[in-house]
Write an enzyme that holds these catalytic residues in place. Sequence first.
Site, PDB file in Angstrom:
ATOM      1  N   LYS A 120       1.109  -0.947  -0.173  1.00 12.89           N
ATOM      2  CA  LYS A 120       0.027  -0.052  -0.285  1.00 12.89           C
ATOM      3  C   LYS A 120       0.621   1.428  -0.090  1.00 12.89           C
ATOM      4  CE  LYS A 120      -2.843   2.135   2.896  1.00 12.89           C
ATOM      5  NZ  LYS A 120      -3.030   3.218   4.716  1.00 12.89           N
ATOM      6  N   ASP A 138      -6.464   0.531   0.239  1.00 13.98           N
ATOM      7  CA  ASP A 138      -6.737   1.483   2.068  1.00 13.98           C
ATOM      8  C   ASP A 138      -8.004   0.703   2.448  1.00 13.98           C
ATOM      9  OD1 ASP A 138      -8.269   2.619   0.687  1.00 13.98           O
ATOM     10  OD2 ASP A 138      -7.561   4.282   0.939  1.00 13.98           O
TER      11      ASP A 138
END
Length: 211
Positions: A120, A138
């Site tokens: 991420k 997310d």
Amino acid sequence: MKKRTREILSILDEQYGREYVCYLNYETPWQLLIATILSAQCTDARVNIVTQNLFQKYDTVEKFANADLKELEKDIKPTGFYHTKAKNIIACTKALVDRFGGEIPRSLEELTSLAGVGRKTANVIRGNIYHEPSVVVDTHVKRISKRLGLTENEDPEKIEQDLMKALPKDHWILYNIQIITFGRSICTARSPKCGECFLQKYCKEYKIRSN
């Protein structure tokens, strides 16, 4: 691309535009990297409050690399998980200085080799700094992509792969930006505002709730 997915993206473009926005404040690539590490389990708004003073105190990568662990823990305490984050930031910036000459690497493999940097965080850097098409998964993207039926997976890496298949490359970065806004204002984790939702007809969860 499926007609349904195309319609969803078209509505998101109409509602939120196609401008690239980063919700974390930064001036240099290494500042964005540190801000993103701090943003784990913490709101961007709180990270921005902390980094305002943090980036004045430690104004180079080298200063972070040579920081006193206990002092850095105090400086970043409001972001939570500060023991781990402080340790990772020092290890990460040391690696940046020793292995990469203080520069932020570009490849996913090199980025994820740094302490505290998962896919991420790496994709945030690749998208915002290098403008490489990247899908950032997310909490908002995970929750809403499932609600919209774009993935059935729980694992962020599998969700990333599903979205890379489902979305055209020109929307990989954009989708995350739009979904964060949508997730904060309408499609919240608890008590989503389904009555105000412009994607209601595409939502699997809404269909289940309203039956």
